[in-house]
Design a protein around this motif. Structure first.
Motif, PDB file in Angstrom:
ATOM      1  N   GLY A  54       0.506  -0.757   0.027  1.00  9.55           N
ATOM      2  CA  GLY A  54      -0.125   0.229   0.030  1.00  9.55           C
ATOM      3  C   GLY A  54       1.055   0.802  -0.267  1.00  9.55           C
ATOM      4  N   ALA A  55       1.790   1.355  -0.129  1.00  7.28           N
ATOM      5  CA  ALA A  55       2.442   2.280   0.123  1.00  7.28           C
ATOM      6  C   ALA A  55       2.806   3.573  -1.491  1.00  7.28           C
ATOM      7  CB  ALA A  55       4.099   1.885  -0.204  1.00  7.28           C
ATOM      8  N   ASP A  56       3.166   4.540  -0.882  1.00  5.49           N
ATOM      9  CA  ASP A  56       2.528   5.508  -2.174  1.00  5.49           C
ATOM     10  C   ASP A  56       4.130   5.630  -2.357  1.00  5.49           C
ATOM     11  OD1 ASP A  56       2.221   8.038  -4.481  1.00  5.49           O
ATOM     12  OD2 ASP A  56       0.847   8.677  -3.089  1.00  5.49           O
ATOM     13  N   ILE A  57       4.131   5.186  -4.010  1.00  8.47           N
ATOM     14  CA  ILE A  57       5.924   5.221  -4.778  1.00  8.47           C
ATOM     15  C   ILE A  57       5.434   5.169  -6.054  1.00  8.47           C
ATOM     16  CG2 ILE A  57       8.230   4.709  -4.992  1.00  8.47           C
ATOM     17  CD1 ILE A  57       7.432   2.637  -1.820  1.00  8.47           C
ATOM     18  N   ALA A  58       5.476   6.095  -5.828  1.00  9.75           N
ATOM     19  CA  ALA A  58       5.587   6.637  -7.835  1.00  9.75           C
ATOM     20  C   ALA A  58       5.986   5.777  -8.714  1.00  9.75           C
ATOM     21  CB  ALA A  58       5.483   9.007  -8.165  1.00  9.75           C
ATOM     22  N   GLU A  59       7.426   5.511  -8.557  1.00 14.31           N
ATOM     23  CA  GLU A  59       8.553   4.761  -9.175  1.00 14.31           C
ATOM     24  C   GLU A  59       9.645   4.675  -8.587  1.00 14.31           C
ATOM     25  OE1 GLU A  59      10.760   8.235 -11.404  1.00 14.31           O
ATOM     26  OE2 GLU A  59       9.444   9.382 -11.430  1.00 14.31           O
ATOM     27  N   PRO A  60       9.403   3.432  -8.442  1.00 13.49           N
ATOM     28  CA  PRO A  60      10.237   2.651  -7.637  1.00 13.49           C
ATOM     29  C   PRO A  60      11.789   2.357  -7.721  1.00 13.49           C
ATOM     30  CG  PRO A  60       7.880   1.616  -7.575  1.00 13.49           C
ATOM     31  CD  PRO A  60       7.764   2.527  -8.721  1.00 13.49           C
TER      32      PRO A  60
END
Length: 187
Positions: A54-60
């Protein structure tokens, strides 16, 4: 009827629904195995695991998260591109913790987005989000308390204790942390 005097924590219960508790257990298992055991250069893999929970990471592929970092609730974590969570960092994110673009959290820092209301016997949980601004740098062993915003390009000296917002473009140190001088534009 009990004649026991009151005590801190009396009647305290978890504020989380059962689904959140089960999710936290599942994450704890993944974090102590696949996340922790992954080789150090596999930052994108760890970012993918965080996103899966569920983390909000646009560009892992463009964040750095070390395997020894500890994150309590991945779904309350926001990592912008080029953010870095260093070795041994604790993100006790009972509320959202946001690392903006290029924010750098050095080894063994502790960001704590929750506390308890000690003025009540039940000590209910009190949470407030933490925001680390663009290209801000927290030196080793910094503690950041609930509700703090650290400004863009701010530098926080090692072992500082941050309990109030810090302005952008300042060098800050101490217990409690305070601005001591301006920070120039990096070369």
């Amino acid at each position: 009827m009990s004649s026991e005097p009151p005590y801190l924590g009396q009647g305290c219960t978890t504020p989380y629904p059962r689904s959140a508790v089960l999710g936290r257990w599942a994450w704890a298992f993944v974090q102590t195995t696949f996340f922790r055991w992954s080789p150090r250069p596999m930052h994108a893999f760890r970012a993918w695991l965080l996103k899966l929970f569920g983390a909000d990471i646009a560009e892992p592929a463009h964040v750095v998260v070390f395997p020894s970092a500890r994150i309590t609730f991945p779904d309350k974590l926001v990592l912008a591109p080029r953010a870095m969570v260093g070795p041994g960092v604790t993100l006790y994110n009972l509320a959202t913790i946001t690392l903006e673009r290029g924010a750098n959290i050095s080894q063994n820092c502790h960001l704590c987005a929750g506390t308890h209301d000690f003025n009540r016997w039940s000590m209910p949980l009190v949470t407030a989000p933490i925001v680390i601004g663009k290209n801000a740098w927290l030196g080793a062993d910094v503690f950041v308390g609930p509700g703090v915003t650290i400004g863009d390009l701010c530098v926080v000296g090692a072992r500082s204790v941050v309990v109030k917002d810090l302005p952008p473009r300042k060098i800050c140190v101490g217990h409690p942390c305070r601005a001591i001088k301006d920070r120039g534009e990096p070369a």
